[in-house]
Design a protein around this motif. Structure first.
Motif, short mmCIF file in Angstrom:
data_model
loop_
_atom_site.label_atom_id
_atom_site.label_comp_id
_atom_site.label_asym_id
_atom_site.label_seq_id
_atom_site.Cartn_x
_atom_site.Cartn_y
_atom_site.Cartn_z
N TYR A 1 41.95 46.71 33.20
CA TYR A 1 43.29 46.59 33.77
C TYR A 1 44.27 46.22 32.66
O TYR A 1 43.88 45.84 31.56
N GLY A 2 45.54 46.34 32.97
CA GLY A 2 46.55 45.82 32.08
C GLY A 2 46.51 44.30 32.06
O GLY A 2 46.27 43.68 33.11
N PHE A 3 46.72 43.69 30.90
CA PHE A 3 46.55 42.24 30.82
C PHE A 3 47.65 41.47 31.56
O PHE A 3 47.51 40.27 31.78
N THR A 4 48.72 42.16 31.98
CA THR A 4 49.76 41.52 32.78
C THR A 4 49.76 42.03 34.23
O THR A 4 50.63 41.64 35.00
N GLN A 5 48.82 42.90 34.57
CA GLN A 5 48.78 43.47 35.91
C GLN A 5 48.36 42.41 36.93
O GLN A 5 47.37 41.71 36.73
N LEU A 6 49.11 42.30 38.02
CA LEU A 6 48.87 41.28 39.04
C LEU A 6 48.09 41.85 40.21
O LEU A 6 48.23 43.03 40.57
N ASP A 7 47.27 41.00 40.79
CA ASP A 7 46.56 41.32 42.03
C ASP A 7 46.66 40.08 42.92
O ASP A 7 45.77 39.24 42.95
N LEU A 8 47.77 39.98 43.63
CA LEU A 8 48.07 38.76 44.38
C LEU A 8 47.09 38.51 45.52
O LEU A 8 47.00 37.38 46.01
N ARG A 9 46.36 39.52 45.94
CA ARG A 9 45.39 39.32 47.00
C ARG A 9 44.11 38.65 46.49
O ARG A 9 43.32 38.16 47.29
N ASN A 10 43.89 38.69 45.18
CA ASN A 10 42.68 38.10 44.60
C ASN A 10 43.03 37.07 43.54
O ASN A 10 42.53 37.12 42.41
N ARG A 11 43.87 36.14 43.90
CA ARG A 11 44.24 35.09 42.94
C ARG A 11 43.13 34.06 42.81
O ARG A 11 42.57 33.62 43.81
N ALA A 12 42.83 33.68 41.55
CA ALA A 12 41.79 32.69 41.27
C ALA A 12 40.48 33.02 41.96
O ALA A 12 39.79 32.15 42.49
N ALA A 13 40.11 34.30 41.92
CA ALA A 13 38.87 34.75 42.55
C ALA A 13 37.75 34.76 41.52
O ALA A 13 37.98 35.12 40.36
N PRO A 14 36.55 34.38 41.90
CA PRO A 14 35.42 34.41 40.95
C PRO A 14 35.01 35.84 40.62
O PRO A 14 35.55 36.81 41.17
N GLY A 15 34.05 35.97 39.72
CA GLY A 15 33.62 37.29 39.29
C GLY A 15 33.08 38.12 40.43
O GLY A 15 32.34 37.63 41.29
N ASN A 16 33.45 39.39 40.45
CA ASN A 16 32.97 40.34 41.46
C ASN A 16 32.91 41.73 40.84
O ASN A 16 33.09 41.88 39.62
N VAL A 17 32.67 42.73 41.66
CA VAL A 17 32.53 44.09 41.14
C VAL A 17 33.84 44.58 40.53
O VAL A 17 33.85 45.26 39.49
N ALA A 18 34.96 44.25 41.15
CA ALA A 18 36.26 44.71 40.65
C ALA A 18 36.71 43.93 39.43
O ALA A 18 37.35 44.48 38.53
N HIS A 19 36.40 42.64 39.40
CA HIS A 19 36.81 41.78 38.28
C HIS A 19 35.57 41.01 37.82
O HIS A 19 35.20 40.00 38.42
N TRP A 20 34.95 41.48 36.73
CA TRP A 20 33.68 40.93 36.31
C TRP A 20 33.75 39.45 35.97
O TRP A 20 32.83 38.69 36.25
N LEU A 21 34.85 39.02 35.32
CA LEU A 21 35.01 37.62 34.96
C LEU A 21 35.97 36.89 35.89
O LEU A 21 36.39 35.78 35.59
N GLY A 22 36.31 37.50 36.99
CA GLY A 22 37.21 36.88 37.93
C GLY A 22 38.67 37.12 37.59
O GLY A 22 39.01 37.87 36.67
N THR A 23 39.54 36.45 38.31
CA THR A 23 40.99 36.55 38.08
C THR A 23 41.57 35.16 37.90
O THR A 23 40.95 34.15 38.25
N ASP A 24 42.78 35.12 37.32
CA ASP A 24 43.43 33.82 37.10
C ASP A 24 44.33 33.47 38.27
O ASP A 24 44.27 34.08 39.35
N GLU A 25 45.18 32.48 38.07
CA GLU A 25 46.00 31.96 39.15
C GLU A 25 47.02 32.96 39.67
O GLU A 25 47.53 32.82 40.78
N LEU A 26 47.33 33.99 38.89
CA LEU A 26 48.28 35.02 39.30
C LEU A 26 47.59 36.33 39.67
O LEU A 26 48.27 37.33 39.90
N GLY A 27 46.29 36.32 39.72
CA GLY A 27 45.57 37.53 40.06
C GLY A 27 45.35 38.48 38.90
O GLY A 27 44.97 39.63 39.11
N ARG A 28 45.59 38.03 37.69
CA ARG A 28 45.37 38.89 36.52
C ARG A 28 43.89 38.87 36.14
O ARG A 28 43.25 37.83 36.19
N ASP A 29 43.38 40.02 35.72
CA ASP A 29 41.98 40.16 35.38
C ASP A 29 41.66 39.36 34.11
O ASP A 29 42.25 39.60 33.05
N VAL A 30 40.72 38.43 34.21
CA VAL A 30 40.38 37.56 33.09
C VAL A 30 39.75 38.36 31.96
O VAL A 30 40.03 38.12 30.77
#
Length: 285
Positions: free
Chosen positions: A47-76
């Motif tokens: 993903y783009g390092f500034t791309q937001l995913d507000l539905r998955n904010r602070a989410a742990p690692g999953n298939v879509a985001h291997w290392l999870g997302t940060d507080e704004l939904g950005r891919d770690v």
């Protein structure tokens, strides 16, 4: 030459090759991997390092985001890849500036001696006695933040080590026969130092570089952690650690990924530096 002689020569060459310890091989592999990541960061980032995913904010690692997302939904993972590029760019640039400045000043001190030598040594003592982090904080707070200023400022870190080493080795080389012979042939001082003395002391300077490089990475991480390093929307390893500390209890993966990368990278460079020091030091042979 018989087949037996050729076989014995081949065996002798194999036995003379330096044996690289497993730890050094692993460290070198990690550094190579980091360099490849830095070069291909934008191509391999999912993903783009500034791309937001507000539905998955602070989410742990999953298939879509291997290392999870940060507080704004950005891919770690995407931010980690770009952060590696920025941190290595700063570290390599600052280390190169430090090595060039320190070596040139050391050569000037060795060539002119007298007042010039005392002035260079005085600057080196002043640099070594002043806490560089406090100086960097003051400069960045007064002049503002920019990537160019940050690289240039950290390029002044550790130059006194190169200056002392280059001065001592250059004085020793000038007392040897090859430098005097080239000088008697009418070679310019710049040619003597850059074409004859520098190649003979390069191994020692390379070892010093492997010692300064991890310190520069840690310094950049510390400045970014304090908010005076790389500024948003750009990201670095220290920047990620600084923002992730506020979510350590709720989303520890935000900080653990860049922190682990910093630790492993600096440890790898230190391991390689220790091995090179042992290999290139003639007193340890």
């Amino acid at each position: 030459m018989t087949d037996a002689t050729l076989k014995d020569a081949a065996v002798g060459r194999r036995l003379s090759l330096p044996r690289i310890p497993v730890s050094v091989a692993i460290a070198a592999g990690w550094i190579i991997a980091m360099l490849l990541v830095a070069i291909l960061a934008e191509k391999i980032a999912p993903y783009g390092f500034t791309q937001l995913d507000l539905r998955n904010r602070a989410a742990p690692g999953n298939v879509a985001h291997w290392l999870g997302t940060d507080e704004l939904g950005r891919d770690v993972l995407s931010r980690l890849l770009v952060s590696i590029r920025i941190s290595l760019l700063i570290a390599f640039g600052a280390t190169a500036i430090s090595a060039v400045v320190g070596t040139l000043l050391g050569f000037l001190a060795a060539h002119f001696r007298g007042i010039v030598e005392q002035f260079v040594l005085m600057l080196a003592d002043f640099q070594a006695s002043m806490p560089f982090l406090i100086l960097a904080l003051a400069v960045l707070a007064f002049f503002g933040n920019s990537l160019t200023l940050l690289v240039g400022l950290m390029g002044l870190f550790g130059w006194e080590r190169y200056a002392r080493i280059a001065r001592g080795l250059a004085i020793s080389a000038n007392a040897q026969g090859y430098a005097a012979a080239v000088r008697q042939l009418g070679a310019m001082p710049s040619r003597i130092y850059l074409r004859h003395i520098l190649p003979n002391i390069a191994s020692t300077l390379i070892v010093s570089t492997t010692l300064v490089f991890p310190e520069v990475i840690l310094l950049e991480s510390g400045l970014s952690f304090l908010g005076l390093g790389v500024q948003p929307p750009m990201t670095s390893l220290g920047n990620m650690v600084g923002y992730g500390r506020e979510y350590l209890t709720r989303a520890p993966w935000i900080m653990l990924a860049p922190a682990t990368t910093i630790v492993v990278t600096t440890l790898s460079v230190s391991v390689i530096g220790d091995w090179l020091r042992d290999r290139l030091d003639p007193t340890l042979q």
